[in-house]
Motif scaffolding. Sequence first.
Motif, PDB file in Angstrom:
ATOM      1  N   THR A  90       0.843  -1.189   0.000  1.00  0.00           N
ATOM      2  CA  THR A  90       0.000   0.000   0.000  1.00  0.00           C
ATOM      3  C   THR A  90       0.878   1.238   0.000  1.00  0.00           C
ATOM      4  OG1 THR A  90      -1.874  -1.040   1.116  1.00  0.00           O
ATOM      5  CG2 THR A  90      -1.678   1.345   1.323  1.00  0.00           C
ATOM      6  N   ILE A  91       0.590   2.161  -0.923  1.00  0.00           N
ATOM      7  CA  ILE A  91       1.318   3.415  -1.043  1.00  0.00           C
ATOM      8  C   ILE A  91       0.330   4.568  -0.906  1.00  0.00           C
ATOM      9  CG2 ILE A  91       2.657   4.918  -2.590  1.00  0.00           C
ATOM     10  CD1 ILE A  91       4.312   2.584  -1.602  1.00  0.00           C
ATOM     11  N   LEU A  92       0.696   5.566  -0.112  1.00  0.00           N
ATOM     12  CA  LEU A  92      -0.086   6.791   0.042  1.00  0.00           C
ATOM     13  C   LEU A  92       0.732   7.940  -0.516  1.00  0.00           C
ATOM     14  CD1 LEU A  92      -2.604   8.236   1.302  1.00  0.00           C
ATOM     15  CD2 LEU A  92      -1.283   8.408   3.430  1.00  0.00           C
ATOM     16  N   THR A  93       0.097   8.776  -1.370  1.00  0.00           N
ATOM     17  CA  THR A  93       0.821   9.880  -1.996  1.00  0.00           C
ATOM     18  C   THR A  93      -0.155  11.006  -2.308  1.00  0.00           C
ATOM     19  OG1 THR A  93       2.421  10.429  -3.742  1.00  0.00           O
ATOM     20  CG2 THR A  93       0.584   9.001  -4.366  1.00  0.00           C
ATOM     21  N   TYR A 121       4.596   2.371 -12.947  1.00  0.00           N
ATOM     22  CA  TYR A 121       6.011   2.463 -12.573  1.00  0.00           C
ATOM     23  C   TYR A 121       6.196   2.185 -11.083  1.00  0.00           C
ATOM     24  CZ  TYR A 121      10.864   3.751 -13.016  1.00  0.00           C
ATOM     25  OH  TYR A 121      12.236   3.691 -13.042  1.00  0.00           O
ATOM     26  N   LEU A 122       5.301   2.705 -10.257  1.00  0.00           N
ATOM     27  CA  LEU A 122       5.400   2.459  -8.820  1.00  0.00           C
ATOM     28  C   LEU A 122       5.164   0.986  -8.498  1.00  0.00           C
ATOM     29  CD1 LEU A 122       3.556   5.577  -7.329  1.00  0.00           C
ATOM     30  CD2 LEU A 122       6.008   5.235  -7.657  1.00  0.00           C
ATOM     31  N   ALA A 123       4.308   0.350  -9.267  1.00  0.00           N
ATOM     32  CA  ALA A 123       4.085  -1.086  -9.072  1.00  0.00           C
ATOM     33  C   ALA A 123       5.348  -1.873  -9.391  1.00  0.00           C
ATOM     34  CB  ALA A 123       2.926  -1.559  -9.934  1.00  0.00           C
ATOM     35  N   ASP A 124       5.993  -1.536 -10.505  1.00  0.00           N
ATOM     36  CA  ASP A 124       7.203  -2.252 -10.910  1.00  0.00           C
ATOM     37  C   ASP A 124       8.381  -1.973  -9.979  1.00  0.00           C
ATOM     38  OD1 ASP A 124       5.937  -3.404 -13.075  1.00  0.00           O
ATOM     39  OD2 ASP A 124       6.643  -1.914 -14.514  1.00  0.00           O
ATOM     40  N   SER A 125       8.545  -0.723  -9.577  1.00  0.00           N
ATOM     41  CA  SER A 125       9.743  -0.348  -8.826  1.00  0.00           C
ATOM     42  C   SER A 125       9.597  -0.539  -7.319  1.00  0.00           C
ATOM     43  CB  SER A 125      10.120   1.108  -9.125  1.00  0.00           C
ATOM     44  OG  SER A 125       9.057   1.987  -8.785  1.00  0.00           O
ATOM     45  N   LEU A 126       8.422  -0.189  -6.760  1.00  0.00           N
ATOM     46  CA  LEU A 126       8.221  -0.242  -5.310  1.00  0.00           C
ATOM     47  C   LEU A 126       7.337  -1.400  -4.866  1.00  0.00           C
ATOM     48  CD1 LEU A 126       7.593   3.543  -4.478  1.00  0.00           C
ATOM     49  CD2 LEU A 126       9.770   2.314  -4.577  1.00  0.00           C
ATOM     50  N   GLY A 127       6.773  -2.134  -5.826  1.00  0.00           N
ATOM     51  CA  GLY A 127       5.852  -3.201  -5.462  1.00  0.00           C
ATOM     52  C   GLY A 127       4.503  -2.683  -5.015  1.00  0.00           C
ATOM     53  N   ALA A 128       4.109  -1.499  -5.500  1.00  0.00           N
ATOM     54  CA  ALA A 128       2.835  -0.899  -5.097  1.00  0.00           C
ATOM     55  C   ALA A 128       1.667  -1.674  -5.710  1.00  0.00           C
ATOM     56  CB  ALA A 128       2.780   0.560  -5.537  1.00  0.00           C
ATOM     57  N   ARG A 129       0.781  -2.181  -4.857  1.00  0.00           N
ATOM     58  CA  ARG A 129      -0.419  -2.880  -5.321  1.00  0.00           C
ATOM     59  C   ARG A 129      -1.694  -2.082  -5.067  1.00  0.00           C
ATOM     60  NH1 ARG A 129       2.545  -6.808  -2.686  1.00  0.00           N
ATOM     61  NH2 ARG A 129       1.132  -6.922  -0.901  1.00  0.00           N
ATOM     62  N   HIS A 130      -1.637  -1.198  -4.088  1.00  0.00           N
ATOM     63  CA  HIS A 130      -2.787  -0.349  -3.763  1.00  0.00           C
ATOM     64  C   HIS A 130      -2.249   1.062  -3.560  1.00  0.00           C
ATOM     65  CE1 HIS A 130      -4.932  -4.118  -3.030  1.00  0.00           C
ATOM     66  NE2 HIS A 130      -3.908  -4.468  -2.262  1.00  0.00           N
ATOM     67  N   ILE A 131      -2.638   1.996  -4.423  1.00  0.00           N
ATOM     68  CA  ILE A 131      -2.137   3.370  -4.350  1.00  0.00           C
ATOM     69  C   ILE A 131      -3.298   4.299  -4.019  1.00  0.00           C
ATOM     70  CG2 ILE A 131      -0.963   5.236  -5.567  1.00  0.00           C
ATOM     71  CD1 ILE A 131       0.396   3.130  -7.303  1.00  0.00           C
ATOM     72  N   TYR A 132      -3.135   5.059  -2.948  1.00  0.00           N
ATOM     73  CA  TYR A 132      -4.147   6.021  -2.505  1.00  0.00           C
ATOM     74  C   TYR A 132      -3.636   7.426  -2.823  1.00  0.00           C
ATOM     75  CZ  TYR A 132      -6.166   2.087   0.042  1.00  0.00           C
ATOM     76  OH  TYR A 132      -6.720   0.872   0.368  1.00  0.00           O
ATOM     77  N   TRP A 133      -4.394   8.145  -3.624  1.00  0.00           N
ATOM     78  CA  TRP A 133      -4.020   9.489  -4.042  1.00  0.00           C
ATOM     79  C   TRP A 133      -4.821  10.517  -3.251  1.00  0.00           C
ATOM     80  CZ3 TRP A 133      -0.454  10.467  -8.028  1.00  0.00           C
ATOM     81  CH2 TRP A 133      -0.086   9.363  -8.804  1.00  0.00           C
TER      82      TRP A 133
END
Length: 332
Positions: free
Chosen positions: A154-157, A179-191
């Motif tokens: 999970t990524i929050l940005t 790109y965030l999925a590939d580089s950071l392993g982000a599966r759930h991104i909250y904007w």
Amino acid sequence: MNEALTLGRVMPAEWESHQAVVMSWPNENTDWADMLPEVTACYRDIILNIADYERVILITPEGCYPLPPHPNISVIHLPYNDTWTRDYGPITVRTDDGKLRYLDFAFNGWGLKFAADRDNLVASRLCELLGLRRENHLGFVLEGGSVESDGNGTILTTSTCLESPNRNGDLSREQIESYLADSLGARHIYWLECRPLQGDDTDAHIDTIARLAPNGTIIYVGCEDPDNVNFQNLIDIERQLKAFRRPDGLPFNLVKLPSPKDIDGNPATYANFLVTPTAVFVPTYGQPENDSKAIEAVKSVYGDREVKGIDCTALIKQHGSLHCATMQLPIN
């Protein structure tokens, strides 16, 4: 695709284990030149507090040894433009093979606002000196203060920062997420759709507003004062946070921080705290009531470790705070 990116990966949460914190010493060649005694005293306080718990890797100019010898402080000489290591230090991920990789993203002075030619080289040089497995991501602009991770994908940005035209303006949101999925392993991104706090030149770094924490928690900056210049912005942010749902479908546990008063017209934030495996360091601003409320709010989440306040009034005068000045570094 880079072979390393074919491995599963995750960006560890800040509250997980790490072995060192990277900082850069303020000196006459940085933006701190006009207030060196005040800011070096603040940096000394931060460094010595962290060194009570874990290693500090201190970057200084050649020949500069600003502190007495300390078993938990290592000095490395590298050139840099300024001291905000959160945004130009390497971002660490852990891959499915159990190894750590240190991602070297492009840093362009928060969207071409400031010189960053030397800062942009720090991550690669640091990895070389420490023997760390560096991964080249210099085709993508990303600052450490702009992303929060829960260690489980999970990524929050904020949209204001990551979609800034002067960072990765040629990419759509979908391409950024990929790109965030590939580089950071982000599966759930909250904007978060929000404006920067007034005076913030990072285009709304998430670490000035809201922080992911254990057990599906978000610690965020609130505001009860309608006369506060950031009042409506913070109310809008709070509304979005309440509407977010975790990957399991439940709402996040929300813990509110107070809004400190501005310092000489510069916005301050309590969200800019640093979490280490055994302690949390919360910036304070000489405002006893607000400082105490902020520390207690963080303690309510991180009761398993010591929570310490450190006066960071000096850092606000260059629009940063404690978290901005530090970057945690897990090391295999």
